[in-house]
Design an enzyme around this catalytic site. Structure first.
Site, mmCIF file in Angstrom:
data_model
loop_
_atom_site.group_PDB
_atom_site.id
_atom_site.type_symbol
_atom_site.label_atom_id
_atom_site.label_comp_id
_atom_site.label_asym_id
_atom_site.label_seq_id
_atom_site.Cartn_x
_atom_site.Cartn_y
_atom_site.Cartn_z
ATOM 1 N N ARG A 188 0.832 -1.197 0.000
ATOM 2 C CA ARG A 188 0.000 0.000 0.000
ATOM 3 C C ARG A 188 0.872 1.253 0.000
ATOM 4 N NH1 ARG A 188 -2.174 -3.623 3.802
ATOM 5 N NH2 ARG A 188 -4.285 -4.368 3.292
ATOM 6 N N LYS A 213 -1.479 -2.232 7.550
ATOM 7 C CA LYS A 213 -2.879 -2.035 7.910
ATOM 8 C C LYS A 213 -3.283 -3.021 8.986
ATOM 9 C CE LYS A 213 -7.422 -1.401 5.793
ATOM 10 N NZ LYS A 213 -8.194 -1.432 4.530
ATOM 11 N N HIS A 283 -2.768 2.648 -5.990
ATOM 12 C CA HIS A 283 -3.514 1.407 -5.864
ATOM 13 C C HIS A 283 -3.629 0.681 -7.198
ATOM 14 C CE1 HIS A 283 -5.181 -0.292 -2.264
ATOM 15 N NE2 HIS A 283 -6.180 -0.827 -2.935
ATOM 16 N N ARG A 286 -1.149 -1.996 -7.210
ATOM 17 C CA ARG A 286 -1.555 -3.097 -6.331
ATOM 18 C C ARG A 286 -2.569 -3.994 -7.051
ATOM 19 N NH1 ARG A 286 -1.556 -4.287 -0.781
ATOM 20 N NH2 ARG A 286 -3.529 -4.963 0.146
ATOM 21 N N HIS A 309 -4.181 -9.165 3.267
ATOM 22 C CA HIS A 309 -5.610 -9.223 3.552
ATOM 23 C C HIS A 309 -5.865 -10.217 4.679
ATOM 24 C CE1 HIS A 309 -6.731 -7.764 -0.776
ATOM 25 N NE2 HIS A 309 -6.360 -6.780 0.022
ATOM 26 N N TYR A 318 -10.281 -9.635 -6.916
ATOM 27 C CA TYR A 318 -9.343 -9.665 -8.034
ATOM 28 C C TYR A 318 -9.606 -10.838 -8.971
ATOM 29 C CZ TYR A 318 -6.890 -6.258 -5.237
ATOM 30 O OH TYR A 318 -6.576 -5.142 -4.514
#
Length: 379
Positions: A188, A213, A283, A286, A309, A318
């Site tokens: 990120r 995150k 992003h 990503r 994640h 995705y």
């Protein structure tokens, strides 16, 4: 190559070794400063960081509650017990009808972002016995759609953006290394700007994300090409940009400072604009990284680990992007096709895919084994 005007801008920045002083913003007085809800807000924000949530989460909650308390103050609401569920629904309706400067409504994501801190606030108030009943307990929040990324960039598109960096200048060399890192690792924006010199091992091809995150660390691979560009940047350029020897930040600006989120986004957007894309940001790299790995047969569980994640459902969006892979599977397996020719090629392709998947499994397994031997990293 970058445009001529951009090269001149970089050269101008290189001469500005000392960042010019920025005028201090004059903050308008807070109309709701005397509202007693402010004291509860302050205690709630202190609790937020005390229980281990990030400073970024506290800032998001503060901004959301600032707007809510100002709205309450305009309507004479000053105590937590004054606020009922119908009042919260009125505020939710207020957000729905709010328009931005360009006349567009707030997105469902923005509305949810402003409402979730309020739900957490009243849950905390009830738990601390400041109110007898939580009026937000049954509040129905907007459900943002799981949208596909706006910019579905191909491998050729990514290469075009990467080639916009003018590597004949120190800034261009740094920018190329940053873009390569974004695409190779899928990290990120906030994770990139917080990388230190010791977080990237270009010899082993690994990258450590510290306190990403959710305040989680993760140890992920970094491709050989990205490692080569980062190593070249550190050896040839970084010493010219860093103002002090004790500067640990990996990527520094022309003023020798760590990048801020907006400055990094502006840099990426400029390179995408030069490549012919009207919009896009960090992003997009990503998204591209996850999509391209899926199209090449990577298991979604390993992409989940790389992206950081916590839930597989977050990564699954995705799978909808990898349309090329889906079309190939459809053509090979659906009975309503024109002919069955090429079965031998498909068999060979399947074997090749199986070998690639096995190599990926072994690589990730090796990383996990190495992580088990180190207390500083987790898989």
């Amino acid at each position: 190559m970058a445009q001529k005007g951009e090269r001149g801008i970089r050269q101008k920045q290189r001469k500005l070794r000392r960042k010019p002083a920025q005028p201090q913003r004059q903050h308008a007085p807070d109309p709701a400063a005397a509202n007693p809800l402010r004291a509860y807000q302050s205690a709630f924000l202190d609790w937020t960081v005390t229980v281990g949530l990030s400073e970024q989460t506290a800032k998001i909650r503060q901004r959301a509650l600032d707007g809510f308390i100002l709205w309450c103050d305009e309507r004479g609401l000053q105590r937590p017990h004054d606020i009922t569920r119908p009042i919260l629904q009125r505020y939710q309706s207020h957000l729905y009808h709010t328009r931005k400067a360009n006349g567009q409504p707030l997105s469902l994501n923005t509305q949810a972002t402003r409402l979730l801190p309020i739900v957490a606030f009243f849950k905390w108030l009830a738990r601390e016995n400041h109110i007898l009943h939580n009026p937000a307990s049954d509040l129905e929040l907007p459900k943002p759609p799981r949208q596909l990324p706006k910019h579905l960039m191909s491998v050729a598109d990514i290469e075009t953006v990467l080639n916009q960096a003018d590597i004949s200048t120190p800034s261009g060399m740094r920018n190329r290394a940053m873009l390569e890192t974004l695409y190779s690792s899928g990290i990120r924006r906030s994770e990139l700007i917080h990388l230190t010199l010791y977080d990237v091992d270009t010899e082993r091809g690994t990258l450590m994300v510290r306190q990403g995150k959710g305040n989680k660390d993760r140890f992920i691979p970094l491709g050989a090409r990205a490692c080569a560009w980062v190593a070249r940047y550190v050896q040839e350029v970084r010493g010219q940009l860093a103002l002090t020897l004790d500067q640990r930040t990996l990527f520094v600006t022309d003023y020798g400072e760590a990048f801020e989120k907006n400055r990094l986004s502006d840099m990426v957007k400029r390179h995408m604009l030069w490549a012919g894309f009207k919009s896009g940001g960090c992003h997009a790299f990503r998204h591209a990284m996850a999509t391209h790995m899926l199209e090449n047969g990577a298991d979604i569980r390993y992409i989940q680990v790389i992206l950081g994640h916590s839930e597989l459902s977050t990564t699954q969006i995705y799978t909808h992007v990898a349309i090329g892979k889906l079309k190939a599977v459809h053509a090979l397996t659906h009975p309503a096709r024109l002919e069955r020719a090429g079965s031998e090629q498909s068999s060979a392709a399947g074997a090749s895919m199986a070998e690639a998947q096995q190599a990926l499994l072994e690589a990730v397994g090796a990383e996990c084994d190495e992580d088990d031997e180190s207390d500083a990293v987790t898989c």
